[in-house]
Design a protein around this motif. Structure first.
Motif, mmCIF file in Angstrom:
data_model
loop_
_atom_site.group_PDB
_atom_site.id
_atom_site.type_symbol
_atom_site.label_atom_id
_atom_site.label_comp_id
_atom_site.label_asym_id
_atom_site.label_seq_id
_atom_site.Cartn_x
_atom_site.Cartn_y
_atom_site.Cartn_z
ATOM 1 N N ALA A 134 36.426 43.803 34.139
ATOM 2 C CA ALA A 134 37.415 42.695 33.799
ATOM 3 C C ALA A 134 38.674 43.239 34.440
ATOM 4 O O ALA A 134 39.277 44.484 34.102
ATOM 5 C CB ALA A 134 37.427 42.649 32.298
ATOM 6 N N ILE A 135 39.498 42.344 35.274
ATOM 7 C CA ILE A 135 40.513 42.610 36.141
ATOM 8 C C ILE A 135 41.840 41.760 35.769
ATOM 9 O O ILE A 135 42.705 42.066 36.250
ATOM 10 C CB ILE A 135 40.321 42.982 37.423
ATOM 11 C CG1 ILE A 135 39.480 41.807 38.006
ATOM 12 C CG2 ILE A 135 39.447 44.354 37.716
ATOM 13 C CD1 ILE A 135 39.353 42.015 39.640
ATOM 14 N N PHE A 136 41.422 40.502 35.404
ATOM 15 C CA PHE A 136 42.394 39.447 35.267
ATOM 16 C C PHE A 136 42.738 39.121 33.809
ATOM 17 O O PHE A 136 41.855 38.986 32.988
ATOM 18 C CB PHE A 136 41.793 38.310 35.821
ATOM 19 C CG PHE A 136 41.617 38.310 37.135
ATOM 20 C CD1 PHE A 136 42.728 38.625 38.314
ATOM 21 C CD2 PHE A 136 40.360 38.218 37.989
ATOM 22 C CE1 PHE A 136 42.429 39.019 39.438
ATOM 23 C CE2 PHE A 136 39.983 38.170 39.334
ATOM 24 C CZ PHE A 136 41.408 38.668 40.156
ATOM 25 N N THR A 137 44.168 38.812 33.324
ATOM 26 C CA THR A 137 44.628 38.482 32.259
ATOM 27 C C THR A 137 44.459 36.732 32.139
ATOM 28 O O THR A 137 44.300 36.260 33.291
ATOM 29 C CB THR A 137 45.675 38.808 32.014
ATOM 30 O OG1 THR A 137 46.736 38.357 32.892
ATOM 31 C CG2 THR A 137 45.724 40.547 32.113
ATOM 32 N N GLU A 138 44.712 36.434 30.876
ATOM 33 C CA GLU A 138 44.822 34.788 30.759
ATOM 34 C C GLU A 138 46.052 34.557 31.723
ATOM 35 O O GLU A 138 45.839 33.394 32.348
ATOM 36 C CB GLU A 138 45.072 34.481 29.333
ATOM 37 C CG GLU A 138 44.224 34.873 28.605
ATOM 38 C CD GLU A 138 43.112 33.716 28.312
ATOM 39 O OE1 GLU A 138 43.228 32.547 29.079
ATOM 40 O OE2 GLU A 138 42.009 33.682 27.743
ATOM 41 N N PRO A 150 43.071 43.081 30.425
ATOM 42 C CA PRO A 150 42.380 42.042 31.432
ATOM 43 C C PRO A 150 41.054 41.579 30.654
ATOM 44 O O PRO A 150 40.461 42.395 30.016
ATOM 45 C CB PRO A 150 41.812 42.879 32.457
ATOM 46 C CG PRO A 150 42.000 44.466 32.097
ATOM 47 C CD PRO A 150 43.089 44.439 30.737
ATOM 48 N N VAL A 151 40.691 40.384 30.850
ATOM 49 C CA VAL A 151 39.628 39.876 29.995
ATOM 50 C C VAL A 151 38.706 38.986 31.008
ATOM 51 O O VAL A 151 37.527 38.744 30.377
ATOM 52 C CB VAL A 151 40.117 38.763 29.011
ATOM 53 C CG1 VAL A 151 40.731 39.536 27.926
ATOM 54 C CG2 VAL A 151 40.857 37.856 29.495
ATOM 55 N N GLN A 178 34.056 35.627 36.772
ATOM 56 C CA GLN A 178 34.719 34.663 36.153
ATOM 57 C C GLN A 178 35.498 34.084 36.247
ATOM 58 O O GLN A 178 35.701 32.783 35.990
ATOM 59 C CB GLN A 178 34.856 35.576 34.603
ATOM 60 C CG GLN A 178 33.460 36.189 33.873
ATOM 61 C CD GLN A 178 33.720 37.011 32.624
ATOM 62 O OE1 GLN A 178 34.702 37.659 32.622
ATOM 63 N NE2 GLN A 178 32.755 37.198 31.917
ATOM 64 N N ALA A 179 36.547 34.739 36.859
ATOM 65 C CA ALA A 179 37.875 33.957 37.358
ATOM 66 C C ALA A 179 37.357 32.887 38.444
ATOM 67 O O ALA A 179 38.206 31.650 38.185
ATOM 68 C CB ALA A 179 38.695 35.093 38.065
ATOM 69 N N ILE A 180 36.602 33.271 39.189
ATOM 70 C CA ILE A 180 36.087 32.280 40.275
ATOM 71 C C ILE A 180 35.701 30.789 39.520
ATOM 72 O O ILE A 180 35.716 29.792 39.783
ATOM 73 C CB ILE A 180 35.082 32.674 41.230
ATOM 74 C CG1 ILE A 180 35.739 33.732 42.038
ATOM 75 C CG2 ILE A 180 34.535 31.582 42.108
ATOM 76 C CD1 ILE A 180 34.828 34.618 42.874
ATOM 77 N N GLY A 181 34.618 31.066 38.627
ATOM 78 C CA GLY A 181 34.135 29.951 37.766
ATOM 79 C C GLY A 181 35.163 29.270 36.885
ATOM 80 O O GLY A 181 35.121 28.082 36.913
ATOM 81 N N VAL A 195 36.955 27.394 42.216
ATOM 82 C CA VAL A 195 37.003 27.573 43.685
ATOM 83 C C VAL A 195 35.641 27.970 44.123
ATOM 84 O O VAL A 195 34.817 28.673 43.776
ATOM 85 C CB VAL A 195 37.956 28.400 43.969
ATOM 86 C CG1 VAL A 195 39.654 27.890 43.419
ATOM 87 C CG2 VAL A 195 37.830 29.857 43.463
ATOM 88 N N ASP A 196 35.608 27.742 45.479
ATOM 89 C CA ASP A 196 34.241 28.168 46.350
ATOM 90 C C ASP A 196 34.360 29.659 46.247
ATOM 91 O O ASP A 196 35.166 30.492 46.607
ATOM 92 C CB ASP A 196 34.465 27.696 47.675
ATOM 93 C CG ASP A 196 33.470 28.165 48.665
ATOM 94 O OD1 ASP A 196 32.127 27.465 48.264
ATOM 95 O OD2 ASP A 196 33.491 29.020 49.538
#
Length: 320
Positions: free
Chosen positions: A54-58, A19-20, A25-28, A32-33
């Motif tokens: 960090a919890i989401f990957t590419e 996860p990066v 960061q994912a929202i940005g 999205v709102d």
């Protein structure tokens, strides 16, 4: 297999990579709102996750971007409702899978690592989901609501174990677990073999839906074979037919309420249905015996029928 394996190894095996991105960061990145994103996150069931971790990957971000774009024009509330349904379903499944992984980790005869097993579970889960999704798309009704809901005529059924509450107090947890697992497995087999779909399990009860009314009646009678084969207490079954709303994997409408009331009113070892189902089934294998009107919660004069095989019909051998 070592119980103390690194959680990061297991997590990376499940996520397909490190996860990066944090949640913010994912929202940005997705544009999205923020308030809407946090509402979705809570609906998924992750309200207490650390926003700085960090919890989401590419790959996660790419997939979420596609889904967000697809839902951009959906009616207000639909996206959050879908997220809640997915989150609740996945949470229950994950709890069960974690329990099984923990058992395997403590099994001295098992030499498969936990990351390997977790990854295999994920792939099999995806395989099963793809097949169910393909079947659902193939059978999708053309009569749809504004939110992608389906409104059509179905038979709804409930089956429950008689005397479950008192029984659960008398037997051990392991025995109770075996009883419930046997009941759920056998009930699911019978429902699916006759073209029905298990909507959900409710501890000592199973709720199902069937397109073909005659098949629903056959299911309602065959379910009682479970208690004969596996030493499970007698069962009660209730069936009702009519227009329902199918929404996010669940079913709503008057047939659901009526089927539940009929199940509660059925005598041990019997199946009840409403007059609507008896009227649409034209099959000489079955006999619908009229009984007095029932007064149950929400229905003071509910017309019910006891479902039986006709005397000249010999049911097939149901031993398994």
């Amino acid at each position: 297999m070592s119980v103390g394996e690194s959680f990061s190894d297991i997590e990376e095996a499940l996520l397909g990579g490190p996860p990066v991105f944090t949640r913010d960061q994912a929202i940005g990145e997705l544009g999205v709102d923020a308030d809407f994103a946090h509402e979705l996150w809570r609906a998924f069931g992750f309200a207490h996750d650390d926003r700085d971790e960090a919890i989401f990957t590419e790959d996660d971000l790419a997939a979420m971007g596609t889904v967000i774009a697809a839902y951009a024009s959906a009616p207000e509330g639909t996206t959050v409702a879908a997220a809640r349904s997915i989150g609740q379903t996945m949470s229950r499944l994950a709890d069960w899978q974690a329990y099984r992984l923990h058992e395997l980790a403590n099994d001295p005869d098992n030499d498969i690592s936990m990351p390997q097993m977790a990854r295999a579970m994920g792939r099999v889960q995806t395989l099963i989901w793809r097949r169910h999704l393909a079947a659902a798309l193939r059978n999708l009704s053309a009569d749809r609501g504004a939110n992608g809901d389906e409104r059509h005529d179905l038979t709804i059924g409930f089956c429950d174990i008689v005397g479950y509450t008192s029984l659960s107090r008398k037997i051990g947890m392991e025995e109770l677990n075996t009883l419930l697992e046997t009941f759920e497995v056998k009930a699911s087999e019978i429902v699916t073999e006759h073209g029905g779909q298990v909507i959900k399990t409710l501890g000592d009860a199973v709720m199902f839906a069937v397109d073909d009314a005659a098949s629903a009646v056959e299911i309602g009678l065959e379910l009682h074979s479970i208690s004969e084969i596996d030493d499970i207490p007698p069962l009660r079954v209730g069936l009702a037919y009519g227009r329902v709303l199918t929404r996010f994997g669940d079913v709503f409408g008057e047939p659901v309420n009526i089927a539940a009331r009929l199940t509660g009113s059925a005598r041990p070892g019997t199946s009840l249905c409403d007059a609507a189902l008896a009227d649409v089934v034209e099959d000489d294998r079955f006999f619908f015996k009229s009984i007095g009107t029932l007064s149950v919660r929400g229905y003071r004069h509910l017309k019910a029928r006891v479902i039986e095989f006709n005397r000249d019909h010999v049911p097939a051998d149901t031993t398994r």
